[in-house]
Write a protein that holds these residues in place. Sequence first.
Motif, PDB file in Angstrom:
ATOM      1  N   THR A 157       0.826  -1.212   0.000  1.00  0.00           N
ATOM      2  CA  THR A 157       0.000   0.000   0.000  1.00  0.00           C
ATOM      3  C   THR A 157       0.859   1.260   0.000  1.00  0.00           C
ATOM      4  O   THR A 157       0.523   2.238  -0.669  1.00  0.00           O
ATOM      5  N   LEU A 158       1.964   1.257   0.729  1.00  0.00           N
ATOM      6  CA  LEU A 158       2.867   2.414   0.710  1.00  0.00           C
ATOM      7  C   LEU A 158       3.367   2.664  -0.710  1.00  0.00           C
ATOM      8  O   LEU A 158       3.354   3.796  -1.198  1.00  0.00           O
ATOM      9  N   LEU A 159       3.785   1.598  -1.385  1.00  0.00           N
ATOM     10  CA  LEU A 159       4.273   1.756  -2.762  1.00  0.00           C
ATOM     11  C   LEU A 159       3.159   2.208  -3.700  1.00  0.00           C
ATOM     12  O   LEU A 159       3.394   3.015  -4.609  1.00  0.00           O
ATOM     13  N   ALA A 160       1.932   1.734  -3.477  1.00  0.00           N
ATOM     14  CA  ALA A 160       0.790   2.172  -4.297  1.00  0.00           C
ATOM     15  C   ALA A 160       0.500   3.653  -4.058  1.00  0.00           C
ATOM     16  O   ALA A 160       0.254   4.410  -5.004  1.00  0.00           O
ATOM     17  N   LEU A 161       0.540   4.082  -2.802  1.00  0.00           N
ATOM     18  CA  LEU A 161       0.297   5.488  -2.462  1.00  0.00           C
ATOM     19  C   LEU A 161       1.341   6.386  -3.118  1.00  0.00           C
ATOM     20  O   LEU A 161       1.009   7.375  -3.782  1.00  0.00           O
ATOM     21  N   LEU A 162       2.603   6.034  -2.963  1.00  0.00           N
ATOM     22  CA  LEU A 162       3.665   6.849  -3.561  1.00  0.00           C
ATOM     23  C   LEU A 162       3.590   6.828  -5.084  1.00  0.00           C
ATOM     24  O   LEU A 162       3.825   7.849  -5.738  1.00  0.00           O
TER      25      LEU A 162
END
Length: 93
Positions: free
Chosen positions: A43-48
């Motif tokens: 999710t962090l990578l998707a957000l960024l």
Amino acid sequence: MIVRIMGEGQVRLADGHFAELDRLDDELLAEMETGDDTGFRRTLLALLGRVRELGEPLPDDSLEPSELILPAPDASLEDVRSLLTEDGLIPPA
């Protein structure tokens, strides 16, 4: 709004995108609360990724005041916890 991704630089992001980013932020918070490291990382990578995709990069020599600072892609769960406010990483729209 000017958004900084730590270790990468800044992007200009239209306010209209924050509802989508807030949903990812809520998902990230839930994964942090349960200690789901795999989900957290995804999710962090998707957000960024969405911030990079939706935002307009500012020149490297530009240094605008950042209204929102997001963690680096390799940030740990603990690193991100230190950046959280009661609203998460993304303020409510």
